[in-house]
Design an enzyme around this catalytic site. Structure first.
Site, PDB file in Angstrom:
ATOM      1  N   LYS A 164     -15.872  -7.134   5.751  1.00 56.33           N
ATOM      2  CA  LYS A 164     -14.666  -7.596   6.466  1.00 56.33           C
ATOM      3  C   LYS A 164     -14.749  -7.165   7.930  1.00 56.33           C
ATOM      4  CE  LYS A 164     -11.641  -6.851   2.424  1.00 56.33           C
ATOM      5  NZ  LYS A 164     -10.601  -5.940   1.893  1.00 56.33           N
ATOM      6  N   SER A 185      -3.263  -7.539   3.321  1.00 56.57           N
ATOM      7  CA  SER A 185      -3.541  -7.331   4.754  1.00 56.57           C
ATOM      8  C   SER A 185      -4.029  -8.627   5.389  1.00 56.57           C
ATOM      9  CB  SER A 185      -4.602  -6.240   4.926  1.00 56.57           C
ATOM     10  OG  SER A 185      -4.146  -5.036   4.392  1.00 56.57           O
ATOM     11  N   HIS A 243       0.843  -1.206   0.000  1.00 61.07           N
ATOM     12  CA  HIS A 243       0.000   0.000   0.000  1.00 61.07           C
ATOM     13  C   HIS A 243       0.882   1.262   0.000  1.00 61.07           C
ATOM     14  CE1 HIS A 243      -3.180  -2.493   2.374  1.00 61.07           C
ATOM     15  NE2 HIS A 243      -3.682  -2.282   1.169  1.00 61.07           N
ATOM     16  N   ARG A 249      -2.138  -6.249  -7.838  1.00 61.38           N
ATOM     17  CA  ARG A 249      -1.069  -7.254  -7.745  1.00 61.38           C
ATOM     18  C   ARG A 249      -1.235  -8.344  -8.789  1.00 61.38           C
ATOM     19  NH1 ARG A 249      -2.627  -8.158  -1.676  1.00 61.38           N
ATOM     20  NH2 ARG A 249      -4.535  -7.923  -2.869  1.00 61.38           N
TER      21      ARG A 249
HETATM   22  O1  PNS Z   1      -9.351  -2.318   1.055  1.00 57.92           O
HETATM   23  P1  PNS Z   1     -10.715  -2.730   0.584  1.00 57.92           P
HETATM   24  O2  PNS Z   1     -11.518  -3.311   1.733  1.00 57.92           O
HETATM   25  O3  PNS Z   1     -10.662  -3.664  -0.581  1.00 57.92           O
HETATM   26  O4  PNS Z   1     -11.443  -1.382   0.074  1.00 57.92           O
HETATM   27  C1  PNS Z   1     -12.741  -1.426  -0.481  1.00 57.92           C
HETATM   28  C2  PNS Z   1     -13.388  -0.043  -0.333  1.00 57.92           C
HETATM   29  C3  PNS Z   1     -13.494   0.318   1.151  1.00 57.92           C
HETATM   30  C4  PNS Z   1     -12.534   0.990  -1.045  1.00 57.92           C
HETATM   31  C5  PNS Z   1     -14.800  -0.112  -1.000  1.00 57.92           C
HETATM   32  O5  PNS Z   1     -15.555  -1.093  -0.359  1.00 57.92           O
HETATM   33  C6  PNS Z   1     -15.525   1.239  -0.958  1.00 57.92           C
HETATM   34  O6  PNS Z   1     -15.279   2.079  -1.795  1.00 57.92           O
HETATM   35  N1  PNS Z   1     -16.417   1.426   0.062  1.00 57.92           N
HETATM   36  C7  PNS Z   1     -17.159   2.674   0.239  1.00 57.92           C
HETATM   37  C8  PNS Z   1     -18.641   2.505  -0.076  1.00 57.92           C
HETATM   38  C9  PNS Z   1     -18.868   2.543  -1.572  1.00 57.92           C
HETATM   39  O7  PNS Z   1     -18.680   3.555  -2.240  1.00 57.92           O
HETATM   40  N2  PNS Z   1     -19.274   1.387  -2.116  1.00 57.92           N
HETATM   41  C10 PNS Z   1     -19.508   1.230  -3.544  1.00 57.92           C
HETATM   42  C11 PNS Z   1     -18.207   0.921  -4.271  1.00 57.92           C
HETATM   43  S1  PNS Z   1     -18.473   0.831  -6.024  1.00 57.92           S
END
Ligand code: PNS
Length: 171
Positions: free
Chosen positions: A43, A130, A19, A93
């Site tokens: 999660k 992670s 990251h 990745r």
């Molecule tokens: O590190 P992660 O858990 O893969 O990140 C995913 C994250 C938090 C970036 C994604 O779930 C997100 O954007 N959540 C915010 C809510 C949202 O906008 N959801 C629609 C995504 S198209």
């Protein structure tokens, strides 16, 4: 002139060296990088939002024009609009990451036109996620060199010391 700004979003539970590499490289493409720390409802986090923010802030302390911000709900596209970000930057990745990220990138573009830029992950960290970091550390494996020092310290506090695995030569 307005500063160009991108958002690097994620759960960062915890932030890894992969990251950090992507965030630093995003800083080379934009004037400012906002690291958005979200809670992914699918999660269950090991670290609280506050601790995740602390770990990121420590890990990025030497990088200028990077701002670590908690996002406590709502859509990423709305957050990006609020902070004036023109793009999301994410690291990839592998093809598995692409399959996970592509629908979100397309949905974000569908919602507000927000574009996503994918950066190829640094090959040294291709195996680093992670979730694997937490799993390996929980079972006493050594994750040093794969996460920032502050993350390593907090993982050791939480799960106890590294248990040295015997290699074939020592068996
Ligand atoms: O590190 P992660 O858990 O893969 O990140 C995913 C994250 C938090 C970036 C994604 O779930 C997100 O954007 N959540 C915010 C809510 C949202 O906008 N959801 C629609 C995504 S198209």
């Amino acid at each position: 002139m307005t500063a160009s700004r991108c958002v690097c979003p994620g759960s960062f539970d915890p932030v890894t060296n992969g990251h950090v590499d992507v965030i630093r490289r995003a800083g080379g493409l934009f004037d400012e990088v906002v690291v958005a720390v979200l809670t992914n409802p699918s999660k269950k986090p090991m670290f609280s939002l506050e601790t995740r923010l602390e770990m990121l802030t420590e890990a990025l302390g030497d990088v200028s024009d990077v701002f670590v911000v908690a996002v406590k709900g709502g859509l990423l596209v709305d957050f990006c609009r609020e902070v004036g970000a023109v793009s999301v930057v994410k690291g990839l990745r592998s093809g598995t990451d692409f399959a996970y990220e592509l629908p979100m990138a397309l949905m974000n573009r569908h919602l507000t036109g927000l574009e996503t830029i994918f950066l190829p992950g640094e090959p040294r960290y291709e195996h680093v996620s992670s979730s694997l970091i937490k799993e390996v550390a929980t079972h006493g494996g050594d994750v040093s060199g794969l996460v920032p020092d502050g993350v390593l310290a907090r993982l050791l506090e939480r799960v106890g010391p590294v248990r040295h695995t015997e290699t074939e030569e020592t068996l």
